[in-house]
Scaffold this motif. Structure first.
Motif, short mmCIF file in Angstrom:
data_model
loop_
_atom_site.label_atom_id
_atom_site.label_comp_id
_atom_site.label_asym_id
_atom_site.label_seq_id
_atom_site.Cartn_x
_atom_site.Cartn_y
_atom_site.Cartn_z
N LYS A 131 0.83 -1.21 0.00
CA LYS A 131 0.00 0.00 0.00
C LYS A 131 0.86 1.26 0.00
N TYR A 132 1.94 1.25 0.81
CA TYR A 132 2.85 2.39 0.83
C TYR A 132 3.48 2.61 -0.55
N ARG A 134 2.35 1.69 -3.51
CA ARG A 134 1.34 2.18 -4.46
C ARG A 134 1.04 3.65 -4.24
N GLU A 135 0.93 4.03 -2.98
CA GLU A 135 0.68 5.43 -2.66
C GLU A 135 1.86 6.29 -3.11
N ARG A 138 1.65 6.73 -6.83
CA ARG A 138 0.57 7.66 -7.16
C ARG A 138 1.00 9.10 -6.90
N LEU A 139 1.65 9.32 -5.76
CA LEU A 139 2.10 10.67 -5.41
C LEU A 139 3.16 11.17 -6.38
N GLU A 142 1.47 12.24 -9.54
CA GLU A 142 0.77 13.51 -9.32
C GLU A 142 1.77 14.66 -9.22
N GLN A 161 5.20 14.95 1.22
CA GLN A 161 4.48 13.69 1.48
C GLN A 161 5.29 12.50 0.98
N LEU A 165 6.70 9.31 3.20
CA LEU A 165 6.38 7.94 2.83
C LEU A 165 7.65 7.12 2.59
#
Length: 172
Positions: A131-132, A134-135, A138-139, A142, A161, A165
């Motif tokens: 999950k980390y 993938r986040e 994504r970040l 972005e 951010q 992470l």
């Protein structure tokens, strides 16, 4: 579950109709569905996943430059299956077909799944790192978008951010 129409045969077709916000569910057998005209359009003998895939494969590509002008010319070198045969059958002949038809599959996967990469489900207990990651991905995407749009304040927040992470990932 038995058919709601005849009450004799098992219900094999399950429909949900929404008309003017009113939801109605039907559970009927194939015979009653044909009589009522409730069959899925384009499937005279009932629903088939192969018919679904065949219908999805018969699409016009958005740019003619991406695909050759003769889709019939595409052929798997290993099994000899042509792309037109694949679009009729809805399945490949061998594992090499994925490689030979790759340029046509990405748009198809994008239409069907909304993405070209498999993301799947992550187990709750052991999926923390995934999950980390993938986040983080994504970040980063972005962040690149914000930099392209010259939205530097949002980009700076995203950068912070991402650093937090990455620190969490390093600790784990």
């Amino acid at each position: 579950m038995t058919c709601q129409e005849c009450g004799k045969k098992p219900a094999t077709l399950h429909f949900t109709k929404i008309i003017n916000g009113e939801k109605t569910e039907f559970h009927i057998c194939e015979t009653c569905a044909r009589e009522k005209g409730e069959m899925i359009p384009g499937t005279p003998n009932g629903f088939s996943i192969h018919n679904l895939l065949s219908g999805l494969l018969d699409f016009e590509p958005s740019s003619a430059a991406t695909f050759s002008s003769k889709p019939q010319a595409l052929r798997c070198e290993h099994c000899g299956l042509t792309y037109s045969q694949f679009s009729k059958l809805g399945r490949f002949g061998c594992s090499s077909c994925y490689k030979h038809f790759a340029d046509r599959l990405d748009p198809l996967f994008k239409r069907v799944h909304g993405n070209v990469t498999h993301v799947g489900k992550v187990p709750k207990r052991s999926g923390g790192l995934i999950k980390y990651k993938r986040e983080l991905d994504r970040l980063k995407k972005e962040l690149m978008l914000r930099i392209e749009r010259e939205e530097f304040e949002q980009a700076a927040r995203l950068r912070d951010q991402i650093r937090e992470l990455e620190k969490k990932l390093a600790e784990a």
